[in-house]
Design a protein around this motif. Structure first.
Motif, short mmCIF file in Angstrom:
data_model
loop_
_atom_site.label_atom_id
_atom_site.label_comp_id
_atom_site.label_asym_id
_atom_site.label_seq_id
_atom_site.Cartn_x
_atom_site.Cartn_y
_atom_site.Cartn_z
N TRP A 27 32.39 40.39 32.20
CA TRP A 27 32.91 41.51 33.00
C TRP A 27 34.22 42.01 32.40
CZ3 TRP A 27 31.76 43.96 37.82
CH2 TRP A 27 30.49 43.67 38.30
N GLU A 28 35.05 41.09 31.96
CA GLU A 28 36.32 41.51 31.37
C GLU A 28 36.08 42.41 30.15
OE1 GLU A 28 38.79 38.35 29.90
OE2 GLU A 28 40.59 39.55 30.19
N GLN A 29 35.06 42.06 29.38
CA GLN A 29 34.73 42.89 28.22
C GLN A 29 34.15 44.24 28.63
OE1 GLN A 29 32.06 40.36 26.09
NE2 GLN A 29 33.68 39.00 25.40
N ARG A 30 33.54 44.32 29.79
CA ARG A 30 32.93 45.56 30.27
C ARG A 30 33.92 46.49 30.97
NH1 ARG A 30 29.14 46.87 27.29
NH2 ARG A 30 27.09 46.01 27.69
N LEU A 31 35.06 45.97 31.39
CA LEU A 31 36.00 46.78 32.15
C LEU A 31 36.45 48.04 31.41
CD1 LEU A 31 38.16 44.03 33.92
CD2 LEU A 31 36.27 45.39 34.87
N PRO A 32 36.75 47.96 30.10
CA PRO A 32 37.12 49.21 29.42
C PRO A 32 35.99 50.25 29.43
CG PRO A 32 37.79 47.32 28.12
CD PRO A 32 36.95 46.80 29.24
N ALA A 33 34.76 49.79 29.33
CA ALA A 33 33.63 50.73 29.38
C ALA A 33 33.53 51.37 30.76
CB ALA A 33 32.32 50.01 29.03
N LEU A 34 33.79 50.59 31.78
CA LEU A 34 33.76 51.14 33.14
C LEU A 34 34.89 52.15 33.35
CD1 LEU A 34 32.89 47.94 35.20
CD2 LEU A 34 31.38 49.79 34.50
N SER A 39 36.45 57.91 33.69
CA SER A 39 37.34 58.96 33.20
C SER A 39 36.62 60.11 32.50
CB SER A 39 38.36 58.37 32.21
OG SER A 39 39.09 57.36 32.83
N GLU A 40 35.35 59.91 32.21
CA GLU A 40 34.62 60.92 31.45
C GLU A 40 34.24 62.10 32.35
OE1 GLU A 40 30.82 61.01 28.52
OE2 GLU A 40 32.09 59.25 28.55
N ARG A 90 37.69 53.49 39.22
CA ARG A 90 38.92 53.09 38.50
C ARG A 90 39.72 52.06 39.29
NH1 ARG A 90 41.09 58.67 36.89
NH2 ARG A 90 38.95 59.20 36.68
N ASP A 91 39.83 52.27 40.60
CA ASP A 91 40.57 51.32 41.43
C ASP A 91 39.85 49.98 41.51
OD1 ASP A 91 42.58 53.12 41.93
OD2 ASP A 91 41.76 53.79 43.85
N VAL A 92 38.53 50.01 41.53
CA VAL A 92 37.75 48.77 41.54
C VAL A 92 38.03 48.00 40.24
CG1 VAL A 92 35.42 47.78 41.50
CG2 VAL A 92 35.95 49.66 43.07
N VAL A 93 38.05 48.71 39.12
CA VAL A 93 38.32 48.07 37.83
C VAL A 93 39.72 47.46 37.83
CG1 VAL A 93 38.71 48.52 35.36
CG2 VAL A 93 36.70 49.48 36.52
N GLU A 94 40.70 48.20 38.32
CA GLU A 94 42.07 47.68 38.36
C GLU A 94 42.17 46.46 39.27
OE1 GLU A 94 44.61 48.08 36.52
OE2 GLU A 94 45.83 46.71 37.70
N ALA A 95 41.52 46.53 40.43
CA ALA A 95 41.54 45.38 41.35
C ALA A 95 40.85 44.17 40.72
CB ALA A 95 40.87 45.76 42.66
#
Length: 180
Positions: A27-34, A39-40, A90-95
């Protein structure tokens, strides 16, 4: 920045699933993709278009994350779509990142300075904080010229304010108090 509310609950649920299935690193590796997905502009336009049926949006997510390893990531995205919460991705990813840092014992520290610091100084300060706090530290550095000089350090709920602005304000209060 702390994330609260619905986004945090989605992140907590995703984190629990990832932890249960030993997928935290995945999941940590996937966070940038999310984050990139959130943002797209083209994806956002597609997702927010009410003329496009939910099935088409779900198919997009399934095409973007087709592997079995991404099953739970895909499920989270589809859940956000179905519940009209895509805008909170985005907020889910940050959390989720915050939960990862907490699970690893990483302490978030914010440093505000009046002028930019050299990278070597920031690194030396981070190392010193880690030594004194006996925990890994993620140091967030910001510049606020209104401090005039010095720095403000926030560690959790504690604030250590050694800024020139605060010292001048205190001096001003003393002068006004002495004159009254």
């Amino acid at each position: 920045m702390a994330v609260a509310g619905v986004a945090k609950r989605y992140a907590q649920a995703a984190f629990a699933v990832a932890k249960e299935h030993n997928q935290l690193e995945h999941w940590e590796q996937r966070l940038p993709a999310l984050e990139a997905l959130a943002s797209e502009a083209e994806v956002e336009e597609f997702i927010q278009n009410p003329a496009i049926p939910l099935e088409a949006k779900v198919q997009l997510v399934e095409r973007l994350f087709p592997s079995e390893e991404d099953r739970f990531v895909r499920n989270l995205l589809i859940l956000l779509l179905e519940r009209g919460r895509w805008h909170q991705l985005r907020d889910v990813v940050e959390a989720f990142r915050q939960l990862l840092r907490e699970a690893r014992g990483v302490l978030e520290v914010e440093l505000v300075t009046a002028v930019p610091l050299e990278a070597a100084d920031v690194d030396r300060l981070r190392q010193e904080l880690e030594r004194r706090l006996q925990r890994p530290v993620q140091l967030h550095v910001h510049v606020d010229p209104e401090l005039l000089g010095g720095a403000v350090l926030r560690i959790g709920d504690e604030v250590f304010d050694a800024s020139v602005r605060t010292q001048l304000t205190a001096l001003r209060r003393q002068l006004i108090g002495a004159a009254a």
